[in-house]
Design an enzyme around this catalytic site. Structure first.
Site, PDB file in Angstrom:
ATOM      1  N   TYR A 208      37.116  47.028  29.527  1.00 62.10           N
ATOM      2  CA  TYR A 208      37.352  45.852  30.387  1.00 62.10           C
ATOM      3  C   TYR A 208      38.692  45.213  30.038  1.00 62.10           C
ATOM      4  CZ  TYR A 208      36.617  41.267  32.598  1.00 62.10           C
ATOM      5  OH  TYR A 208      36.745  40.117  33.357  1.00 62.10           O
TER       6      TYR A 208
ATOM      7  N   LYS B 227      42.194  45.209  32.342  1.00 63.29           N
ATOM      8  CA  LYS B 227      42.855  43.996  32.842  1.00 63.29           C
ATOM      9  C   LYS B 227      44.296  43.915  32.337  1.00 63.29           C
ATOM     10  CE  LYS B 227      39.526  41.907  35.209  1.00 63.29           C
ATOM     11  NZ  LYS B 227      39.639  41.611  36.648  1.00 63.29           N
TER      12      LYS B 227
HETATM   13  P1  NAD Z   1      31.061  39.689  39.975  1.00 61.55           P
HETATM   14  O1  NAD Z   1      30.489  40.896  39.330  1.00 61.55           O
HETATM   15  O2  NAD Z   1      30.120  38.699  40.553  1.00 61.55           O
HETATM   16  O3  NAD Z   1      32.096  40.118  41.096  1.00 61.55           O
HETATM   17  C1  NAD Z   1      32.853  41.311  41.078  1.00 61.55           C
HETATM   18  C2  NAD Z   1      32.732  41.953  42.441  1.00 61.55           C
HETATM   19  O4  NAD Z   1      33.532  43.147  42.472  1.00 61.55           O
HETATM   20  C3  NAD Z   1      31.292  42.375  42.758  1.00 61.55           C
HETATM   21  O5  NAD Z   1      30.935  41.884  44.034  1.00 61.55           O
HETATM   22  C4  NAD Z   1      31.351  43.906  42.744  1.00 61.55           C
HETATM   23  O6  NAD Z   1      30.401  44.504  43.603  1.00 61.55           O
HETATM   24  C5  NAD Z   1      32.790  44.140  43.160  1.00 61.55           C
HETATM   25  N1  NAD Z   1      33.294  45.463  42.756  1.00 61.55           N
HETATM   26  C6  NAD Z   1      33.204  46.054  41.536  1.00 61.55           C
HETATM   27  N2  NAD Z   1      33.799  47.272  41.566  1.00 61.55           N
HETATM   28  C7  NAD Z   1      34.285  47.426  42.833  1.00 61.55           C
HETATM   29  C8  NAD Z   1      35.009  48.444  43.494  1.00 61.55           C
HETATM   30  N3  NAD Z   1      35.354  49.588  42.854  1.00 61.55           N
HETATM   31  N4  NAD Z   1      35.344  48.287  44.793  1.00 61.55           N
HETATM   32  C9  NAD Z   1      34.995  47.147  45.476  1.00 61.55           C
HETATM   33  N5  NAD Z   1      34.316  46.141  44.895  1.00 61.55           N
HETATM   34  C10 NAD Z   1      33.970  46.271  43.593  1.00 61.55           C
HETATM   35  O7  NAD Z   1      32.007  38.991  38.890  1.00 61.55           O
HETATM   36  P2  NAD Z   1      32.810  37.596  38.965  1.00 61.55           P
HETATM   37  O8  NAD Z   1      32.391  36.784  37.820  1.00 61.55           O
HETATM   38  O9  NAD Z   1      32.742  37.018  40.330  1.00 61.55           O
HETATM   39  O10 NAD Z   1      34.291  38.092  38.670  1.00 61.55           O
HETATM   40  C11 NAD Z   1      35.278  38.176  39.680  1.00 61.55           C
HETATM   41  C12 NAD Z   1      36.623  38.480  39.043  1.00 61.55           C
HETATM   42  O11 NAD Z   1      37.010  37.431  38.157  1.00 61.55           O
HETATM   43  C13 NAD Z   1      36.627  39.764  38.210  1.00 61.55           C
HETATM   44  O12 NAD Z   1      37.871  40.415  38.387  1.00 61.55           O
HETATM   45  C14 NAD Z   1      36.502  39.271  36.801  1.00 61.55           C
HETATM   46  O13 NAD Z   1      37.058  40.173  35.875  1.00 61.55           O
HETATM   47  C15 NAD Z   1      37.267  37.962  36.864  1.00 61.55           C
HETATM   48  N6  NAD Z   1      36.838  37.017  35.823  1.00 61.55           N
HETATM   49  C16 NAD Z   1      35.663  36.340  35.941  1.00 61.55           C
HETATM   50  C17 NAD Z   1      35.280  35.458  34.933  1.00 61.55           C
HETATM   51  C18 NAD Z   1      34.014  34.638  35.020  1.00 61.55           C
HETATM   52  O14 NAD Z   1      33.741  33.857  34.097  1.00 61.55           O
HETATM   53  N7  NAD Z   1      33.219  34.727  36.067  1.00 61.55           N
HETATM   54  C19 NAD Z   1      36.093  35.290  33.796  1.00 61.55           C
HETATM   55  C20 NAD Z   1      37.264  36.023  33.710  1.00 61.55           C
HETATM   56  C21 NAD Z   1      37.638  36.870  34.742  1.00 61.55           C
END
Ligand code: NAD
Length: 320
Positions: free
Chosen positions: A145, A149
């Site tokens: 992961y 990133k």
């Molecule tokens: P989440 O798992 O709810 O959302 C990620 C989405 O990406 C999901 O809907 C999943 O189905 C989709 N996905 C995964 N692989 C895919 C692919 N190959 N093609 C198309 N869609 C795909 O997670 P989240 O918490 O909403 O995170 C969203 C973004 O924010 C991510 O990039 C994550 O790394 C980043 N992020 C989130 C947090 C947090 O605290 N929520 C913190 C740091 C970074």
């Protein structure tokens, strides 16, 4: 009317971003392969300006209309998911980000990469400013992961520098709110699920490790401000209000009013010990700072999850 593509738009943050942009009169193309996201997160959207594409970002994405913004959120964001699918995590960070950047280049759109505080790894600098390079174990279980990133950030800067794509990078710190999956293994939904069922709250290690939790509405506001700015270098978006995980568990206990005890489990490998964003840059460049504290945010989340008759109404107790 601006058109935005949101990859990962059926996920937790992506679906809130879709709501926010639609409310600002964007046309919205939500792209998701539903690996961890769900149609339930977007089923309330009845707006004709919204379309959903079931598509894996690892494959080339064709869109037959002008696009102004590409928000690239698709990723396996929770440890349980990237540990289950480590290669997919690396592929969505590499091929997936190439495809999203390629779309932005072709459409001459502004591109925003959803990066993460995990690029800082287990930091030796506290709080973490954007200038800190990080302390990541590339071959540990979290490397699939964190390094995906970090690669995605390098790729974004290369598309910007070599191909002239108008790019932005947001480093998101722990964010919580409605639509998080109760079983995704992240601290807030886990504690709340356990507390609501009067089950023991499981804290890893001694619970002395810290996190800084940002409510989703604050995060989305910052993310869109960044997308609409002219900034190209990474910007931290998160809430600097830092808590230990034990404090967080105790606060959830108080707010839910549960009699569940707190139990301690082994610390996962390479679990970061401290985490707090330095948001000086977000304040200066975007005029952004969070408005919702942890107690208010947790009460909002609980209100969203509980039947109306059972909602907490009293002012939140002090977290101590
Ligand atoms: P989440 O798992 O709810 O959302 C990620 C989405 O990406 C999901 O809907 C999943 O189905 C989709 N996905 C995964 N692989 C895919 C692919 N190959 N093609 C198309 N869609 C795909 O997670 P989240 O918490 O909403 O995170 C969203 C973004 O924010 C991510 O990039 C994550 O790394 C980043 N992020 C989130 C947090 C947090 O605290 N929520 C913190 C740091 C970074």
């Amino acid at each position: 009317m601006a058109t935005s593509v949101v990859t990962g738009g059926a996920g937790f943050l992506g679906s809130h971003l879709c709501d926010y942009l639609l409310a600002r009169n964007h046309r919205l193309i939500c792209v998701d392969n539903l690996e961890t996201g769900s149609l339930q997160n977007i089923e309330h959207i009845r707006d004709p300006a919204f379309t959903f594409r079931n598509h894996d970002m690892i494959e080339h994405l064709e869109i037959d209309e002008p696009v102004d913004f590409v928000y690239h959120l698709a990723a396996l964001a929770s440890p349980i998911d990237y540990l289950r699918l480590p290669l997919h995590s690396l592929k969505v960070g590499s091929y997936g980000t190439h495809n999203a950047l390629g779309l932005a280049k072709f459409k001459r759109a502004r591109f925003l990469l959803a990066s993460t505080s995990e690029v800082y790894g287990d930091p030796e600098q506290h709080p973490q400013p954007e200038t800190y390079w990080g302390n990541v174990n590339p071959v540990g279980p979290r490397g699939v992961y964190d390094e995906a990133k970090r690669y995605a950030e390098a790729l974004t800067m290369a598309y910007h520098g070599q191909q002239g794509v108008d790019t932005a990078i947001v480093r998101i710190f722990n964010t919580y709110g409605p639509r998080m999956r109760p079983n995704d293994g992240r601290a807030v939904p886990t504690f709340i699920r356990q507390a609501l069922k009067n089950k023991p709250l499981t804290v890893f290690g001694t619970g002395a490790q810290t996190r800084s939790f940002c409510y989703v509405d604050d995060l989305i506001r910052g993310l869109v401000l960044l997308a609409e700015s002219g900034e190209h270098l990474p910007v931290n978006i998160g809430n600097p209000e830092e808590r230990t995980l034990l404090e967080l568990a105790e606060l959830v206990q108080q707010l839910v009013g549960t009699s569940s005890e707190i139990v301690f489990e082994a610390l996962p490998v390479d679990d970061p010990q401290i985490r707090q964003p330095d948001i000086t840059k977000a304040r200066q460049v975007l005029g952004w700072e969070p408005e919702i504290g942890i107690e208010e945010g947790l009460l909002r989340l609980l209100a969203d999850q509980q039947p109306e008759t059972n909602r907490p109404t009293a002012p939140p107790p002090s977290a101590g």
